[in-house]
Design an enzyme around this catalytic site. Structure first.
Site, PDB file in Angstrom:
ATOM      1  N   HIS A   1       0.835  -1.217   0.000  1.00  0.00           N
ATOM      2  CA  HIS A   1       0.000   0.000   0.000  1.00  0.00           C
ATOM      3  C   HIS A   1       0.864   1.260   0.000  1.00  0.00           C
ATOM      4  O   HIS A   1       0.425   2.310   0.478  1.00  0.00           O
ATOM      5  CB  HIS A   1      -0.955   0.030   1.205  1.00  0.00           C
ATOM      6  CG  HIS A   1      -1.666  -1.266   1.438  1.00  0.00           C
ATOM      7  ND1 HIS A   1      -2.887  -1.571   0.885  1.00  0.00           N
ATOM      8  CD2 HIS A   1      -1.291  -2.369   2.140  1.00  0.00           C
ATOM      9  CE1 HIS A   1      -3.251  -2.793   1.251  1.00  0.00           C
ATOM     10  NE2 HIS A   1      -2.283  -3.308   2.008  1.00  0.00           N
TER      11      HIS A   1
ATOM     12  N   SER B   1      15.035  21.270 -16.505  1.00  0.00           N
ATOM     13  CA  SER B   1      13.821  22.066 -16.701  1.00  0.00           C
ATOM     14  C   SER B   1      14.192  23.354 -17.434  1.00  0.00           C
ATOM     15  O   SER B   1      15.292  23.871 -17.281  1.00  0.00           O
ATOM     16  CB  SER B   1      13.235  22.382 -15.322  1.00  0.00           C
ATOM     17  OG  SER B   1      12.461  23.550 -15.372  1.00  0.00           O
TER      18      SER B   1
ATOM     19  N   LYS C   1      17.040  21.623 -11.620  1.00  0.00           N
ATOM     20  CA  LYS C   1      16.292  20.363 -11.649  1.00  0.00           C
ATOM     21  C   LYS C   1      16.994  19.293 -12.470  1.00  0.00           C
ATOM     22  O   LYS C   1      17.551  19.568 -13.520  1.00  0.00           O
ATOM     23  CB  LYS C   1      14.889  20.572 -12.264  1.00  0.00           C
ATOM     24  CG  LYS C   1      13.939  21.380 -11.443  1.00  0.00           C
ATOM     25  CD  LYS C   1      13.290  20.649 -10.264  1.00  0.00           C
ATOM     26  CE  LYS C   1      12.552  19.396 -10.587  1.00  0.00           C
ATOM     27  NZ  LYS C   1      11.253  19.670 -11.234  1.00  0.00           N
TER      28      LYS C   1
ATOM     29  N   GLU D   1      10.155   8.403 -17.130  1.00  0.00           N
ATOM     30  CA  GLU D   1       8.739   8.821 -17.142  1.00  0.00           C
ATOM     31  C   GLU D   1       8.099   8.523 -18.496  1.00  0.00           C
ATOM     32  O   GLU D   1       6.941   8.118 -18.566  1.00  0.00           O
ATOM     33  CB  GLU D   1       8.631  10.323 -16.850  1.00  0.00           C
ATOM     34  CG  GLU D   1       8.955  10.715 -15.428  1.00  0.00           C
ATOM     35  CD  GLU D   1       8.876  12.227 -15.273  1.00  0.00           C
ATOM     36  OE1 GLU D   1       7.849  12.727 -14.810  1.00  0.00           O
ATOM     37  OE2 GLU D   1       9.852  12.914 -15.638  1.00  0.00           O
TER      38      GLU D   1
ATOM     39  N   LYS E   1      -1.941  -3.589 -39.222  1.00  0.00           N
ATOM     40  CA  LYS E   1      -0.499  -3.491 -39.470  1.00  0.00           C
ATOM     41  C   LYS E   1       0.168  -2.344 -38.699  1.00  0.00           C
ATOM     42  O   LYS E   1       1.165  -2.587 -38.007  1.00  0.00           O
ATOM     43  CB  LYS E   1      -0.232  -3.343 -40.983  1.00  0.00           C
ATOM     44  CG  LYS E   1      -0.621  -4.583 -41.770  1.00  0.00           C
ATOM     45  CD  LYS E   1      -0.115  -4.550 -43.210  1.00  0.00           C
ATOM     46  CE  LYS E   1      -0.837  -3.568 -44.071  1.00  0.00           C
ATOM     47  NZ  LYS E   1      -0.486  -3.701 -45.504  1.00  0.00           N
TER      48      LYS E   1
HETATM   49  N1  ARG Z   1      -3.058  -3.846 -48.633  1.00  0.00           N
HETATM   50  C1  ARG Z   1      -3.845  -4.939 -48.169  1.00  0.00           C
HETATM   51  C2  ARG Z   1      -3.646  -5.154 -46.669  1.00  0.00           C
HETATM   52  O1  ARG Z   1      -2.745  -4.558 -46.132  1.00  0.00           O
HETATM   53  C3  ARG Z   1      -3.468  -6.180 -48.902  1.00  0.00           C
HETATM   54  C4  ARG Z   1      -4.588  -7.097 -49.203  1.00  0.00           C
HETATM   55  C5  ARG Z   1      -5.532  -6.487 -50.131  1.00  0.00           C
HETATM   56  N2  ARG Z   1      -6.451  -7.433 -50.610  1.00  0.00           N
HETATM   57  C6  ARG Z   1      -7.474  -7.056 -51.320  1.00  0.00           C
HETATM   58  N3  ARG Z   1      -8.203  -7.977 -51.775  1.00  0.00           N
HETATM   59  N4  ARG Z   1      -7.738  -5.823 -51.529  1.00  0.00           N
HETATM   60  O2  ARG Z   1      -4.352  -5.892 -46.033  1.00  0.00           O
END
Ligand code: ARG
Length: 384
Positions: A155, A276, A282, A289, A324
């Site tokens: 705590h 700072s 400082k 952080e 992605k």
């Molecule tokens: N650029 C697309 C992705 O990153 C690739 C696959 C695209 N496929 C499609 N049928 N448009 O997922």
């Protein structure tokens, strides 16, 4: 110039072109994309779907693109949508007609799933290595301060005396599990989707096991629809990263408290502190952080991918493209955080006098007194 528009009567709108392309994220997938194409072309050649000279021509062209990329001469053009079409277009420019055969028995849907799996697997190896280096720094710091006694907290109130080394080894255990988690998800990510095509596989005589083997992956897909449509391996990767960053954040927060004037248990050297703009006296632990702050960023990326996945109907959906950037962003952030915390540990000194002074608080030996009485036969509940 635009791609894949034979059946269309209009060019893709400029605003839409800028919107649908994924070339920014795909910069990080160029190497794995080419590696996947080389394996695919090699498999097609073995299966007689390409002649030996065609296969050799394609592989040589792909290797040349890889070289151009390494030399900083291959860049992705948004009008070709993604890394897959950019590589194919460049291949065509380099080797001519044979390039038109590379996409035999393949879709960008299985291609992108493969690229992302290879990317994640590569990051998993890097993170496991970096975690080991961080653990080395923790062990070294613990060993260098073996005689430092400090209060342990529950705590955030003083609880019982502990060794400073004991506290650091608690973090060692967390990072050990994080490393194991990466290794474990790596096993599940090591599946080749090549051959799944758009979602129903291919009618051609392909050998997906062979391409999986060429890529050094553990197995090939069991279900072609699953192979192109799930990104659970990305979510698992982001979870392992978010949890590792949570542990880093807890360690950062602990160090930040210990480094305050109020605690005075540790100090960071000038190499890892910043000043700072208003108060030149400082010395702030900003890098640590920021590590604490980055945990929030990484958690956000995990949530964003889960939110993207949750509403998708079965099959490939373009929303998957959104999985992605989080993986790519988190890979970089986590790698930076692991490196910074390693440097912070290498620049951390313990003020043994202060930790001992705090640990000498007589209240903290209450439990030891209770145990003394228990050893002499007093029932535990009656001892305090
Ligand atoms: N650029 C697309 C992705 O990153 C690739 C696959 C695209 N496929 C499609 N049928 N448009 O997922």
């Amino acid at each position: 110039m635009q791609v894949l528009r034979k059946a269309f009567t209009q060019q893709l709108d400029e605003i839409v072109t800028a919107f649908v392309n994924s070339v920014d994220a795909d910069q990080s997938l160029i190497e794995v994309d080419i590696k996947g194409s080389i394996a695919h072309a090699t498999m097609l050649t073995k299966q007689g779907l390409l002649t030996e000279p065609q296969g050799e021509n394609i592989v040589a062209g792909l290797n040349q693109i890889l070289q151009e990329y390494e030399d900083g001469k291959f860049t992705l053009d948004a009008c070709f949508e993604d890394v897959h079409m950019n590589v194919e277009k460049r291949l065509q420019a380099l080797i001519g007609e044979d390039a038109l055969r590379l996409h035999t028995a393949r879709s960008r849907n299985d291609q992108v799933a493969l690229d992302l799996r290879l990317f994640v697997l590569h990051q998993v190896e890097l993170h496991k290595e970096q975690i080991k280096v961080l653990q080395g720094a923790l062990a070294k710091c613990a060993l260098a301060n073996l005689d430092a006694v400090m209060p342990g907290y529950t705590h955030l109130q003083r609880a019982q005396p502990i060794l400073f080394a004991h506290a650091l080894h608690a973090f060692m255990e967390m990072f050990k599990r994080d490393g194991e988690r990466f290794a474990d998800l790596g096993k599940r990510a090591s599946v080749s989707p090549l051959g799944a095509g758009a979602q129903a596989g291919s009618g051609l005589n392909i050998d997906p096991h062979f391409s999986a083997e060429l890529l050094g992956l553990n197995s090939c897909f069991a279900n072609s629809i699953d192979a192109v449509s799930d990104r659970d391996f990305v979510a698992e990767y982001l979870f392992a990263a978010a949890l590792t960053s949570t542990h880093l954040s807890q360690m950062a927060e602990t160090f930040i408290i210990w480094a305050t004037r109020e605690f005075g248990f540790i100090a960071f050297s000038d190499a890892v502190t910043t000043s700072s703009s208003l108060m030149p006296q400082k010395k702030n632990p900003d890098p640590v952080e920021i590590v604490r702050g980055k945990a929030g960023v990484m958690l956000g990326e995990l949530v964003s991918v889960l939110a993207t996945l949750k509403g998708l109907p079965l099959g490939y959906n373009r929303d998957l493209q959104e999985s992605k950037p989080p993986a790519i962003k988190v890979a970089k952030e986590l790698s930076n955080c692991l490196a910074v915390m390693t440097v912070a540990l290498q620049n951390l000194t313990v003020n043994g006098e202060n930790t001992m002074k705090a640990a000498a608080d007589p209240e903290m030996i209450t439990t030891d007194l209770v145990e003394y009485l228990v050893n002499r036969g007093t029932p535990f509940r009656q001892a305090p």
